[in-house]
Enzyme design. Structure first.
Site, PDB file in Angstrom:
ATOM      1  N   GLU A 139      12.077   9.599  -3.939  1.00  0.00           N
ATOM      2  CA  GLU A 139      12.338   8.352  -3.230  1.00  0.00           C
ATOM      3  C   GLU A 139      13.251   7.434  -4.036  1.00  0.00           C
ATOM      4  OE1 GLU A 139       9.867   4.575  -1.292  1.00  0.00           O
ATOM      5  OE2 GLU A 139       8.906   5.878  -2.777  1.00  0.00           O
ATOM      6  N   GLU A 236       4.412   0.701   4.484  1.00  0.00           N
ATOM      7  CA  GLU A 236       4.261   0.431   3.056  1.00  0.00           C
ATOM      8  C   GLU A 236       4.781  -0.982   2.770  1.00  0.00           C
ATOM      9  OE1 GLU A 236       4.960   2.680  -1.202  1.00  0.00           O
ATOM     10  OE2 GLU A 236       6.690   2.322   0.071  1.00  0.00           O
TER      11      GLU A 236
END
Length: 254
Positions: A139, A236
């Site tokens: 990520e 998130e």
């Protein structure tokens, strides 16, 4: 209709991980994901998942010495042994609870040696994950929230994925981070779709509930539907007050 995963690294932090899973079910989420679950016995997590019927989408490798500012070890030259122990820990925990993905944290590093270390550790991670049917995620993180982090952009991540050459290595496309670093989200989602293993959302610039700010997530969700993306979208974000008080976006986006 889009489906959503509650990221329990940020949501319901006041609860134990098993109770946070139960809270996510009660709130109407379709899945859960977490950051660093290692202080909780995997048996307790598995029981909560079985009780609620929610899948656990993924977890992160531990960051290392957080007090010293570490944010992962996989791209740090000379620490391959430590990085691989954290990879083993994450994959074993994921297998114990039935999680589908393991996000390998790169850490703070730069340069060719860091890239070589990351490639080697990712090849190791992909081989280990393949034995239990799991996918490895990487990520890109933005430079404000994660100063000096090795992996910064989707383009850099795709270069790494190509270089590793493993079918079970995918991109974690966090719209929040990528908007800050690169923008042009709809184009990037379309161009990178085949390499994406998971998508996450949060408001930009404050990383709060995804119902305000400079990203129109209604457009993003419609566009993902057009592209045929049907996996749960990871929520998130850091709640502005309590998790429950901020959940009005969830039903509205359905």
């Amino acid at each position: 209709m889009p489906t959503f995963s509650a990221n329990l690294g940020f949501l319901w932090q006041e609860l134990s991980l098993p109770d946070a899973i139960r809270a996510a079910k009660a709130a109407g989420f379709d899945a859960v994901e977490c950051h660093y679950p290692y202080d909780t016995p995997p048996e307790a997590v598995r029981r909560a998942l079985e009780e609620t019927g929610l899948p656990m989408l993924g977890l992160n490798t531990a960051r290392g010495n957080v007090t010293a500012g570490e944010n992962g070890l996989a791209a740090i030259p000379g620490r391959e042994g430590e990085a691989r122990r954290l990879i083993d820990q994450a994959i074993d925990y994921a297998a114990a609870i039935g999680a589908r993905n393991v996000h390998v944290m790169a850490g703070k590093a730069t340069g060719d040696e860091a890239r070589a270390a990351f490639l080697g550790n990712l090849r190791y991670a992909c081989e280990r994950a393949d034995r239990v049917g799991a996918t490895v995620l990487i990520e890109p993180l933005n430079h404000r929230d994660a100063p000096d982090y090795f992996l910064r952009t989707a383009d850099q991540a795709l270069d790494i994925i190509t270089a590793v050459g493993a079918d079970n290595l995918k991109l974690m496309f966090d719209c929040y981070h990528i908007q800050i670093m690169q923008g042009d989200l709809t184009h990037r989602l379309r161009e990178h779709l085949a390499a994406i293993g998971h998508i996450q959302i949060a408001a930009v610039p404050d990383r709060r509930e995804p119902d305000h700010g400079e990203i129109d997530y209604r457009h993003i969700l419609r566009f993902l539907g057009i592209l045929g993306y049907d996996k749960p979208i990871g929520a998130e974000y850091r709640p502005a007050t309590t998790t429950d008080a901020g959940l009005t976006w969830l039903q509205a986006y359905r």
